[in-house]
Design a protein around this motif. Structure first.
Motif, short mmCIF file in Angstrom:
data_model
loop_
_atom_site.label_atom_id
_atom_site.label_comp_id
_atom_site.label_asym_id
_atom_site.label_seq_id
_atom_site.Cartn_x
_atom_site.Cartn_y
_atom_site.Cartn_z
N VAL A 203 47.84 38.97 46.66
CA VAL A 203 48.09 40.46 46.92
C VAL A 203 46.93 41.37 46.69
O VAL A 203 45.96 41.17 45.88
N VAL A 204 46.60 42.18 47.58
CA VAL A 204 45.42 43.32 47.43
C VAL A 204 45.90 44.81 47.32
O VAL A 204 46.71 45.14 48.09
N ALA A 205 45.41 45.45 46.52
CA ALA A 205 45.67 46.88 46.35
C ALA A 205 44.13 47.61 46.36
O ALA A 205 43.26 47.26 45.79
N LYS B 193 54.23 29.00 37.65
CA LYS B 193 54.88 30.41 36.95
C LYS B 193 53.67 31.14 36.36
O LYS B 193 53.77 31.70 35.22
N TRP B 194 52.48 31.10 36.88
CA TRP B 194 51.30 31.73 36.21
C TRP B 194 50.84 33.04 37.43
O TRP B 194 50.80 32.53 38.63
N MET B 195 49.99 33.61 36.67
CA MET B 195 49.70 34.96 37.60
C MET B 195 48.20 35.37 37.30
O MET B 195 47.91 35.25 35.92
N VAL B 196 47.04 35.49 38.04
CA VAL B 196 45.81 36.09 37.86
C VAL B 196 45.55 37.49 38.42
O VAL B 196 45.89 37.54 39.45
N HIS B 197 45.20 38.22 37.64
CA HIS B 197 45.03 39.62 37.84
C HIS B 197 43.50 40.00 37.84
O HIS B 197 42.88 40.05 36.86
N TYR B 198 42.85 40.00 39.04
CA TYR B 198 41.26 40.68 38.94
C TYR B 198 41.50 42.05 39.29
O TYR B 198 42.44 42.63 40.25
N ASP C 171 42.37 45.92 43.21
CA ASP C 171 43.46 44.95 42.42
C ASP C 171 43.76 43.79 43.17
O ASP C 171 44.27 43.92 44.41
N ILE C 172 43.52 42.54 42.67
CA ILE C 172 43.76 41.40 43.47
C ILE C 172 44.61 40.49 42.65
O ILE C 172 44.26 40.27 41.51
N VAL C 173 45.79 40.07 43.08
CA VAL C 173 46.72 39.16 42.26
C VAL C 173 46.95 38.01 43.06
O VAL C 173 47.41 37.96 44.34
N THR C 174 46.99 37.04 42.36
CA THR C 174 47.34 35.43 43.05
C THR C 174 47.89 34.62 42.05
O THR C 174 47.91 34.97 40.76
#
Length: 199
Positions: A103-105, A75-80, A153-156
């Motif tokens: 996820v990519v934006a 239950k962790w998330m990294v936001h680049y 934005d990249i979320v993984t």
């Protein structure tokens, strides 16, 4: 971000479904960090030039951020986030394969969601075309101009724990998929021109 504790490191009730919905709300909000400010944010920032991570133990992420003693590997998330520029004009799309999700934006608009079948976050974005072999999802085609900066934005992240992996590639229309990279490495396919990170 550790969704299992708040900024004061107090435990929060958090099951898989609520975690996945919370990530989806963050994505669908246009990456508004106000949506996730209540969760514990690791003080150490890390930077990367690519996401080409083979299957590894999910506890590798807390270790990489130096919080393996305080953040459980689930239950962790990294936001680049940052700005990038294409090496040449053209239509491109991102391709992803991740356990559990990537996820990519571009300019605040979600253009790719690749996720494990058992981790349906419920993000509003959906794939317009089937994914090529070895990918969970193919992103939207986006027109880029060489050298013109755009926000990214990249979320993984990882939901249940256990194992983690993430492969994020990019494909120019009519070309082969290659790793999405901001610098050349020893594993970069010959002739690949990296994208440029904007300082």
């Amino acid at each position: 971000y550790d969704f299992k504790q708040d900024q004061n490191r107090q435990k929060l009730p958090m099951d898989r479904k609520f975690f996945e919905r919370s990530v989806a709300q963050f994505v669908d909000s246009g990456y508004d960090e106000g949506e996730i400010n209540k969760y514990y944010r690791v003080p150490r920032a890390l930077y990367t030039t690519q996401l080409q991570i083979p299957t590894i133990s999910a506890d590798s992420a807390p270790k990489a951020f130096g919080v393996e003693k305080t953040v459980a590997p689930q239950k962790w998330m990294v936001h680049y986030k940052g700005q990038i520029a294409a090496p040449e004009d053209g239509a491109y799309r991102f391709l992803g394969n991740s356990d559990d999700f990537v996820v990519v934006a571009v300019d605040g608009k979600t253009v790719l969601v690749a996720e494990m079948p058992g981790t349906p976050m419920g993000v509003k974005w959906f794939a317009k075309e089937p994914a090529p072999k070895d990918y969970q999802a193919a992103g939207d085609w986006i027109n880029f101009r060489a050298g013109e900066p755009v926000d990214i934005d990249i979320v993984t992240g990882e939901s249940p724990g256990g194992f983690y992996r993430c492969k994020l590639d990019i494909q120019k229309r009519g070309g082969e998929a290659v790793p999405f990279q901001l610098s050349v490495s020893s594993e970069t396919p010959h002739g690949t021109r990296p994208w440029r990170g904007i300082p």
